[in-house]
Design an enzyme around this catalytic site. Structure first.
Site, PDB file in Angstrom:
ATOM      1  CG  ASP A  93       6.396  -2.996  -3.177  1.00  0.00           C
ATOM      2  OD1 ASP A  93       7.764  -3.031  -4.208  1.00  0.00           O
ATOM      3  OD2 ASP A  93       5.804  -3.389  -3.728  1.00  0.00           O
ATOM      4  CD  GLU A 112       9.913   0.226  -5.173  1.00  0.00           C
ATOM      5  OE1 GLU A 112      10.169  -0.958  -6.355  1.00  0.00           O
ATOM      6  OE2 GLU A 112       9.087  -0.670  -4.971  1.00  0.00           O
TER       7      GLU A 112
END
EC number: 2.4.1.18
Length: 742
Positions: free
Chosen positions: A420, A473
């Site tokens: 993330d 990401e």
């Protein structure tokens, strides 16, 4: 394994004269005072801190009384007794308190446990020492059962283990400081699994901190409770050897990868039981067959590492080594993973090494200093999220995070980690104004420590878990995110294509009458589509915070909204790149996602919603069974434009190729509500092109406009290709045509 302590000669000629228990436990080496000490030849003094004891007796290993009553030397609860013995006594303490009696071994009669090499390995990013040596581990020392507690807190003045087993009293079990590693350790015998515990820490400046959860806890209390739970390191008897061998032999770049992104707490709930969560085992029975039926290859879980606040969706974790107890035990989670593998489904975990919350029981200010986070808020604090940033340049912190990645891949057999907020890690000036950040040593905005950490993490992940993948990401143009580290890349296997997502969602949200002016939103992504190994994401971030669900983004009346969404899904599944779809999108959930509520499963009684779900199933089937749609997802040789410039009609068409010469698929999309009759497109070879997918089929809720299942190519040149198809392209629809082998 530690041995019983030998003679403490430095105290041999004197007895203990402490002023207070605080004086004893503040030394950092309670073993120099507590436990057995030979004060004269053949004379041993046994010392123990038991504040709530009424009476303490010393027993031998067979339960016979050695000393009927220890002296209460200090009113606070320091007990001292003298024993005559030729050698170091092997004893137990019988404690009477409030009418109850218990017998236990003395924690301060044991020696050290961590070796010098263990302490060195805690700084080695390739080692598993972080989770095999730190934390709380069950030990059996020749029949003496207990837990060894270890914690890294180099700047603390004192650390004690507190828990249910000692009434959360920090005086009972102060730990020994291992100066060479900044680690504290203590073996506490006769404590059982399942009990809650924390660390009581006196910080660098003498301040007593809030009780800290164990950073390496393998399970934790169900939030809002915050204690760590005694549980040995996970070691399961896996039955997924066939899956693991097959995974290791798979080239993931060439394999179909269609990911169902899922938040376990809101996929489905049990309304008749207070709207409770489904457990891991219930999810294994319901979620996994559902995903398998729809043809997805993987489930990506929003973070399930223990987190205190439901509203963070797991993206502000506290215990990185513990699967959240909201849904069950570590064994339950392992059973969920194993059930997925038995069904041919891989499990990917959203993993959060970019930041951590400031909850007082967590990592922030852990030992009274900025231990895990950088001390300067310009480097150590996320202004957007109110969270702390890991100090990646501190070797122990980087090793802690690398070991955590390895832990999930090795101990829980996970098939991938989606990392993330990578952009926030890479850039020192991420979401900061001038003056709010500090340049690196070369004057640039790159976070050199984070870059080194990510590269090492990827190297360790791929070395320790063959066939698993790492996914970034990452929303910027940082070069080489999914390129090997030996070429200067970050070493990820895949990268989310955020640009594609934003461009195409912007396009499909516009009224068709205006789409001719935004045709480049469809085509621009192909300029860089093969610069990385991309995943095309339609993630949870696009259906929250007032953005509306996917179906609510679509313009027009009901028919047009659903036709638009079906055409968009067909376009996505035919586009180069692996696929990711957040739960609810597969049946056109009307309401935007709410983490506190189940998905609106009642939609499936409606033809249009059921039709979208059927389309997703068929798209996944086509994607998995048609090599041209997945084998060269990441290679420019697998893509060729046919029609890229027909903005007036909002038509787009391309050619997909597989590894074999006759592996050909054609993708055609019409993003206007007007059917295109007799629309000619070029194809490379003659033959019959089967209509594998037509998003306007009646089974999906469409008008059944199309080409009667397929069309024969004519030997007539078009678009620079020797043959062509004269198509009927349905309104607001995508066709996927496959060359049938003769």
């Amino acid at each position: 394994m530690a041995q019983r302590r030998g003679v403490s000669r430095n105290l041999a000629e004197r007895s203990l004269e402490p002023q207070s228990i605080a004086e004893i436990i503040a030394s950092g080496d309670p073993f120099s005072v507590l436990g057995p000490h030979e004060t004269a030849p053949g004379t041993w003094e046994v010392r123990a801190i038991i504040p709530d004891a009424d009476h303490v007796t010393v027993l031998d290993r067979d339960g016979e009384t050695i000393l009927s009553s220890m002296e209460r030397r200090l009113s606070e609860g320091l007990f001292v007794g003298t024993i005559k013995a030729d050698q170091r006594p092997d004893y137990r303490l019988q404690v009477e308190r409030q009418g109850h009696t218990e017998v236990s071994h003395d924690p301060y009669s044991f020696g050290t446990f961590l070796s010098h090499n263990d302490l060195i390995d805690l700084r080695n990013p390739g080692s598993d020492a972080v989770y095999t040596k730190l934390g709380a581990h069950h030990l059996d020392l020749g029949g003496i059962q207990g837990f060894l507690f270890t914690v890294w807190a180099p700047n603390a003045r004192r650390v004690s283990v507190v828990g249910e087993f000692n009434s959360w009293d920090g005086r009972r079990h102060p730990m020994r400081r291992r100066h060479e590693g900044g680690v504290w350790e203590l073996f506490i015998p006769d404590v059982a699994s399942g009990q809650g515990y924390k660390f009581e820490i006196v910080g660098l400046h003498g301040n007593l901190l809030a009780l800290k959860a164990d950073p390496i806890a393998f399970t934790a209390e169900n939030p809002p409770a915050t204690a760590s739970i005694l549980k040995g390191a996970p070691s399961f008897k896996w039955k997924d050897d066939e899956w693991m061998k097959s995974r290791a032999a798979t080239n993931q770049r060439k394999a179909p990868m269609s990911i169902y992104e899922c938040h376990l707490g809101s996929w489905a709930r049990v309304p008749e039981e207070g709207n409770r969560y489904l457990t891991y085992r219930e999810l294994a029975v319901r979620l996994i067959p559902y995903v398998k039926d729809l043809g997805f290859t993987h489930i990506e879980l929003l973070p399930i590492t223990e987190y205190p606040f439901d509203g963070s969706w797991g993206y502000q974790p506290i215990s990185l080594f513990a699967p959240t107890s909201r849904f069950g035990t570590p064994e339950d989670f392992a059973a969920f993973v194993e059930a997925a593998h038995a069904a041919g489904i891989g499990i990917i975990l959203d993993w959060v090494p970019a930041h951590f919350p400031n909850d007082p029981h967590g990592l922030s200010y852990f030992d009274g200093t900025h231990l895990y986070e950088h001390a300067d808020p310009r480097l150590g604090f996320h202004q957007d999220w109110g969270t702390y940033i890991y100090n990646y340049e501190r070797q122990e912190v980087s090793t802690f995070l690398v070991a955590n990645a390895r832990f999930w891949l090795e101990r829980y057999h996970l098939d991938g980690l989606r990392v993330d907020a990578v952009a926030s890690m890479l850039y020192l000036d991420y979401s900061r104004k001038p003056g709010e950040w500090i340049p690196n040593r070369y004057g640039g905005n790159e976070n050199l420590g984070a870059i080194d950490f990510l590269r090492r993490m990827n190297e360790v992940a791929y070395a320790s878990a063959p066939g698993a993948v790492t996914i970034a990401e990452e929303s910027t143009a940082w070069p080489g995110v999914s390129q090997p580290t030996y070429t200067g890349g970050l070493g990820f296997g895949f990268k989310w294509n955020m640009g594609w997502m934003h461009d195409t969602l912007r396009y499909i949200s516009k009224d068709p009458v205006f789409r001719c002016h935004h045709h480049h939103d469809l085509t621009f992504g192909l300029l860089y589509a093969f610069s990385e190994n991309f995943i095309l994401p339609l993630s949870h971030d696009e259906v929250v915070h007032g953005k509306g669900s996917l179906i609510r983004k679509m313009p027009g009346d009901q028919w047009q909204r659903f036709a638009n969404l079906r055409a968009y899904f067909g376009f996505m599944w035919g586009h180069p790149g692996k696929k990711l779809l957040f739960m609810g999108g597969e049946f056109a959930q009307e309401q935007e996602w709410n983490h506190d509520h189940s998905l609106d499963w009642h939609h499936l009684s409606d033809l249009y919603h059921k039709g979208v779900q059927t389309l997703i199933r068929d798209l996944n089937h086509a994607y998995r069974t048609i090599p041209a749609l997945h084998e060269r997802d990441c290679e420019w040789q697998g893509f060729e434009w046919i029609v890229s410039d027909d903005r007036d009609n909002s038509v787009i068409a391309w050619l997909r190729r597989g590894d074999k010469e006759d592996s050909i698929a054609i993708v055609v999309s019409n993003f206007t509500p007007v059917a295109r009759e007799g629309y000619r497109i070029g194809v490379p070879v003659s033959g019959f092109y089967r209509e594998a997918v037509n998003t306007d089929a009646s089974i999906y809720g469409g008008g059944n406009v199309g080409n009667l299942g397929g069309i024969l190519a004519e030997k007539r040149e078009s678009h620079g290709l020797p043959c062509s198809l004269c198509l009927t392209i349905p309104p607001l629809a995508t066709l996927i045509l496959v060359l049938e082998k003769t």
